[in-house]
Design an enzyme around this catalytic site. Structure first.
Site, PDB file in Angstrom:
ATOM      1  CG  ASN A   1      46.700  97.729  12.197  1.00 62.61           C
ATOM      2  OD1 ASN A   1      47.254  96.723  12.300  1.00 62.61           O
ATOM      3  ND2 ASN A   1      45.326  97.832  11.818  1.00 62.61           N
TER       4      ASN A   1
ATOM      5  CG  ASN B   1      41.410  73.163  -1.731  1.00 65.77           C
ATOM      6  OD1 ASN B   1      42.593  73.566  -1.872  1.00 65.77           O
ATOM      7  ND2 ASN B   1      40.242  73.897  -1.288  1.00 65.77           N
TER       8      ASN B   1
ATOM      9  CG  ASP C   1      24.918  95.719  -4.997  1.00 62.63           C
ATOM     10  OD1 ASP C   1      26.053  94.999  -4.970  1.00 62.63           O
ATOM     11  OD2 ASP C   1      23.955  95.164  -4.509  1.00 62.63           O
TER      12      ASP C   1
ATOM     13  CG  ASP D   1      43.974  93.602  11.089  1.00 65.24           C
ATOM     14  OD1 ASP D   1      44.296  95.067  11.202  1.00 65.24           O
ATOM     15  OD2 ASP D   1      44.958  92.703  10.855  1.00 65.24           O
TER      16      ASP D   1
ATOM     17  CG  ASP E   1      27.259  91.519  -5.269  1.00 65.91           C
ATOM     18  OD1 ASP E   1      27.234  90.708  -5.989  1.00 65.91           O
ATOM     19  OD2 ASP E   1      26.917  91.700  -4.082  1.00 65.91           O
TER      20      ASP E   1
ATOM     21  CB  SER F   1      41.034  79.444  -1.012  1.00 67.97           C
ATOM     22  OG  SER F   1      40.225  78.777  -1.842  1.00 67.97           O
TER      23      SER F   1
ATOM     24  CG  ASP G   1      50.049  93.871  12.158  1.00 68.17           C
ATOM     25  OD1 ASP G   1      49.135  94.540  11.931  1.00 68.17           O
ATOM     26  OD2 ASP G   1      51.351  94.382  11.486  1.00 68.17           O
TER      27      ASP G   1
ATOM     28  CG  HIS H   1      36.578  81.729   0.426  1.00 65.36           C
ATOM     29  ND1 HIS H   1      37.211  82.191  -0.972  1.00 65.36           N
ATOM     30  CD2 HIS H   1      37.301  80.459   0.769  1.00 65.36           C
ATOM     31  CE1 HIS H   1      38.168  81.349  -1.192  1.00 65.36           C
ATOM     32  NE2 HIS H   1      38.077  80.358  -0.380  1.00 65.36           N
TER      33      HIS H   1
ATOM     34  CG  ASP I   1      36.850  84.625  -2.982  1.00 66.08           C
ATOM     35  OD1 ASP I   1      36.169  84.144  -2.248  1.00 66.08           O
ATOM     36  OD2 ASP I   1      37.999  84.178  -3.211  1.00 66.08           O
TER      37      ASP I   1
END
Lengths: 64, 571
Positions: free
Chosen positions: B213, B291, B190, B174, B185, B370, B126, B199, B158
């Site tokens: 790749n 944070n 759904d 990527d 979700d 995070s 990469d 994020h 998340d």
């Protein structure tokens, strides 16, 4: 613009009275990264009172 | 004749008992799949037969080189490119050591050894991998030589993940080769947990962005499967109820690791119950510490069922934004674009950002706990892919392998080191086999010596004594396997308190002998833990646990000696 002491007191009382979390949101609110004040994309931190005032502009004191 | 037969039966029965009682104890330490035997140092492929390398004095002249060749019957060749006299020679295979021994004594030779062939660690192609300082800091390349996380499912709870391509969703550039499993979700109720914020995709990228790749950057456990679960909205916020739903959904649908790069200040009970539920189902939960730049750690990271991760920058020091507290289990790279060289100080991954008008599918350097948390979740996936499935054991391995750093409320057990973690898995397996072997050999030796010296009668008179030795040596781990590595009772189980209590209660020769052997078994067990550098249960940082372990070894030995003495004087 810095938040004056009178506004800060008002905010703290508002949070206490409404049973909100320290960011002025509902107690059960969860944030990406754990806080709404830190922007993980820029690394910048917001002032807590400024964040709350953005959501509750009516809390700003006369001087602020 | 009858007595001899009896002795043999006793010997056989005890040998069978040792093997039968020892075998189940090995199981918790064994991987559930076959583990290929590989050298621990993955970079060294071993010596090249028939080749030696000689480091001669830098002042070596051509005539001295010729005399060396003549004296030893070799043809040392100097590449002559660097000025350093590093010479290579072909020797008949099998004669390397003899020749080396002679060469090392020569005053013209500074060092001589077998030539080893080395190879580079797995390095993905990469193009922006070189910007991923975070992967180098934690030893990712070395770990990839051993595993890439295949077969482990990591739920990313998340803002969703940009992994689908249809009219509603879009797959980040990527992620084309990243394995995904159906997600959920919770926000929109759904099965299309699309990331409308950016994020969650960045977090998922750290875990398993498509790697090697020729595009973008790498993920840490890039053969692991991502289970995307959306609980945060486009503003990056959500409710504890959504989190709880997401955690339960992940646990019910086969997630082995959950990453939650999110949190809040309130220890919500519903959210806590969901974490307890997932932990009971054998899921390792890894969370961002938060944070806030101060304490305490937010929730769910602050729950005992979760591994809270603090963040370090490129310098390896705690970042100014990272939350701290006693709940921090470990630290990992989170990036620091404020103090680091901008923007290279951040954690670079692919994500899709939405500004309301257009979407930007690119590589962004973020910083936050995070970003630290998914490094640990991915490391857990790497360890699990080697067969260690017990989340408490995975947590223990990650903590023990971490690079120690103080204070604990900033760094937990230290800074994540994935290369050492995967090596530790091999070490744990080896250790379990050694323990079993030790038990069998010690038992058989005892019986053998007893048989030869005609003391088997004593064994029969005091059958509890050898049992005490086995109980002391293996008992703590037997109960630990039942209670789990995180149980607070482990600190009592692995201490000299138990033999001490037994000594207190003992009142006859037989019991004193039993206590003496139990205390001896305890001493060996604890010394084993201390020598192997393994804290006997989760939550103990080895550096802190070692003085405690050695104190207990000494006390156990003392108890053993006292009990033995009393056994001789007791009636």
């Amino acid at each position: 613009m810095p938040v004056d002491d009178e506004t800060k007191k008002k905010i703290e009382k508002f949070i206490r009275d409404k049973g909100l979390n320290e960011y002025g949101d509902d107690k059960g609110t969860v944030y990406a990264g754990g806080t709404p004040l830190f922007n993980e994309m820029t690394g910048r931190t917001l002032d807590r009172y400024e964040y709350i005032l953005k959501k509750h502009p009516g809390l700003r004191g006369k001087q602020g | 004749m009858r007595r001899r037969t009896m002795n043999r039966v006793v010997q056989l029965l005890m040998a069978v008992a040792l093997v039968v009682t020892g075998w189940p104890l090995v199981q918790p330490w064994l991987p559930q799949g076959p583990l290929p035997v590989r050298p621990l140092a993955a970079d060294d492929e071993g010596p090249v037969p028939g080749k030696i390398v000689v480091d001669a004095r830098d002042s070596l002249t051509p005539s001295q080189l010729a005399s060396l060749n003549q004296a030893y019957g070799v043809s040392l060749v100097d590449s002559g490119e660097t000025g350093a006299k590093v010479l290579v020679a072909d020797v008949p295979p099998g004669q390397e050591q003899a020749l080396l021994a002679r060469l090392r004594k020569d005053r013209l030779v500074e060092a001589a050894d077998l030539m080893h062939r080395f190879r580079a660690y797995y390095t993905p192609n990469d193009p922006r991998f070189k910007e991923q300082w975070n992967m180098k800091m934690i030893g990712a390349e070395k770990a990839w030589d051993r595993t890439r996380g295949k077969g482990v499912t990591v739920a990313v709870i998340d803002t969703g993940v940009a992994f689908e391509n249809d009219e509603k969703c879009y797959r980040a550039r990527d992620f084309g080769g990243t394995p995904f499993t159906g997600g959920y979700d919770v926000v929109n109720n759904d099965n299309h947990p699309y990331d409308d914020q950016g994020h969650g995709t960045h977090v998922a990228g750290t875990i398993a962005e498509t790697t090697n790749n020729s595009e973008g950057v790498a993920g840490l456990a890039f053969e692991a499967t991502i289970m995307p679960i959306k609980v945060l909205d486009a503003n990056g916020s959500g409710t504890s109820a959504s989190i709880a739903k997401g955690v339960r959904w992940a646990a019910d649908h086969g997630a082995q690791v959950i990453n939650m790069s999110l949190g809040g200040p309130f220890p919500d009970r519903v959210m806590h119950n969901a974490c307890k539920y997932a932990a009971k189902k054998g899921v390792l939960i890894v969370c961002a510490a938060g944070n806030s730049g101060r304490g305490p750690v937010g929730y769910p990271g602050g729950f005992p069922e979760c591994m809270a991760v603090s963040a370090v920058g490129p310098s390896g020091e705690l970042t100014p934004y990272s939350s701290i507290g006693k709940e921090v289990a470990i630290a990992a790279p989170g990036g620091d674009t404020e103090r680091g060289a901008k923007p290279e100080g951040g954690v670079l991954q692919n994500t899709v950002l939405h500004d309301g008008v257009e979407r930007r599918d690119d590589y962004f350097a973020f910083n936050g706990t995070s970003m630290a948390s998914p490094h640990v979740a991915a490391a857990a996936a790497l360890v699990m892919s080697l067969g260690v499935k017990d989340p408490a054991q995975v947590r223990q391995i990650l903590q023990q392998a971490a690079k120690p750093k103080e204070p604990a409320k900033h760094y937990g057990a230290g800074v994540l080191q994935v290369d050492r973690a995967v090596q530790k898995v091999d070490g744990a397996v080896r250790d379990s086999w050694l323990k079993l072997l030790f038990t069998v050999i010690a038992g058989l030796t005892g019986i053998g010596v007893g048989a030869v010296r005609g003391h088997l009668g004593a064994l029969l008179r005091y059958p509890l004594a050898p049992l005490g030795l086995v109980l002391g040596f293996l008992g703590p781990d037997m109960v630990l396997a039942w209670l789990g590595l995180t149980s607070p009772f482990n600190i009592i189980l692995h201490s000299a308190l138990i033999p001490l209590y037994l000594l207190w209660e003992a009142d006859s020769r037989a019991v004193y002998r039993f206590v003496a052997m139990t205390a001896g078994g305890y001493a060996i067990h604890l010394a084993w833990d201390a020598f192997s550098g393994h804290a006997p249960f989760a939550g103990v940082v080895p550096a802190h646990g070692l003085p405690w372990l050695w104190t207990n070894v000494v006390v156990s030995l003392g108890v053993g000696l006292v009990a033995l003495r009393r056994s001789f004087s007791a009636g």
